[in-house]
Scaffold this active site. Structure first.
Site, short mmCIF file in Angstrom:
data_model
loop_
_atom_site.label_atom_id
_atom_site.label_comp_id
_atom_site.label_asym_id
_atom_site.label_seq_id
_atom_site.Cartn_x
_atom_site.Cartn_y
_atom_site.Cartn_z
N GLY A 1 -8.63 8.86 9.68
CA GLY A 1 -9.01 8.88 11.08
C GLY A 1 -10.12 9.84 11.44
CG ASN B 1 -5.88 1.07 11.88
OD1 ASN B 1 -4.71 1.41 11.94
ND2 ASN B 1 -6.40 0.37 12.86
CB THR B 2 -9.05 5.36 13.00
OG1 THR B 2 -7.69 5.63 12.63
CG2 THR B 2 -9.40 6.17 14.23
CE LYS C 1 -3.26 2.72 2.64
NZ LYS C 1 -3.86 2.98 3.95
CB ALA D 1 -8.49 7.39 4.60
N GLY D 2 -11.26 7.45 6.40
CA GLY D 2 -12.42 8.28 6.68
C GLY D 2 -13.67 7.55 7.09
#
Length: 257
Positions: free
Chosen positions: A160, A208-209, A99, A186-187
């Site tokens: 995040g 992830n977050t 990635k 993301a997001g």
């Protein structure tokens, strides 16, 4: 036919890709990933040890025999640094699917697009299977596809942030012109965000977050798995068209006066 997800030369059952940062410990990381059903796990080479067997190693908890380990270049701010990080991961035996992240700004963590293009050209030429993190820009997505990237990974919102998909229209344009998988990266904040991405026709979602920083990461991991699965099934089923006025659920023909 079984609905499988092809990335590079491999086929996967799960369309959810998860990260390994921000958990309390490696045990919680492993438990959340198991519940998520993910088969691809991304790891920041610069932040998590996967190269030194003499120190605590994430791969002691996540076996490469069970998961595809996807090294990422988080924390890299130049094309040269990102390329060097990918080479390090490959030399450590992690694999050649990477990635690619080249960050252009500390506050937003938006990607540096010219540097990402530069690094992608080098990595593709060297035989890497490159999955680049980019803005939701159809032109950049097209250029990376033309370079030979195995997928494009437009952000839904800043890393995040948990804001969900801010510009579904650009994502739709990227999907229309793509000949490689489109993975929202993301997001994402909650399961409905994942479902929306899949309902748009995205081939996968990376997060992830949203899982690791949830009040209950294990439960959220399960919710995300179900959200991705539901969104994919809804996309394949084909939603009804939107109408201004009501349409009766039951036919009117044959009803006695």
């Amino acid at each position: 036919m079984q609905d499988v997800f092809k990335l590079g030369e491999k086929f996967y059952q799960s369309r959810l890709i998860v990260g390994t940062g921000k958990y309390k410990n490696f045990e919680e990381t492993r438990n959340a990933i198991e519940v998520s059903g993910a088969e691809i796990v991304t790891v920041a080479v610069r932040r998590v040890n996967i190269t030194d067997p003499h120190k605590e190693n994430l791969l002691d908890y996540l076996s490469p025999n069970k998961y595809t380990i996807l090294p990422n270049t988080a924390g890299c701010y130049t094309a040269d640094d990102a390329v060097r990080t990918c080479r390090l991961a490959r030399e450590a035996g992690v694999g050649n699917m990477v990635k690619l992240e080249v960050i252009g700004d500390d506050r937003t963590l938006f990607p540096d697009v010219p540097a990402t293009l530069e690094a992608a050209k080098v990595l593709v030429k060297e035989g890497f299977i490159v999955l680049p993190y980019i803005t939701d820009d159809p032109i950049t997505a097209q250029k990376l596809q033309d370079i030979g990237c195995a997928a494009v990974m437009p952000l839904a919102a800043p890393i995040g942030s948990g804001l969900g998909i801010r510009n579904p229209y650009n994502i739709r344009i990227i999907l229309e012109q793509a000949t490689v998988p489109v993975i929202v990266d993301a997001g994402v904040g909650t399961a409905s965000d994942a479902a929306i991405a899949m309902e748009l026709g995205c081939h996968g979602v990376l997060m992830n977050t949203a899982i690791a920083s949830a009040r209950d990461p294990i439960l959220m991991a399960e919710a995300m798995r179900l959200g991705v699965e539901a969104g994919r099934k809804a996309f394949l089923a084909g939603r009804i068209g939107k109408k201004l006025y009501a349409t009766a659920s039951s036919p009117l023909e044959g009803i006695l006066p």
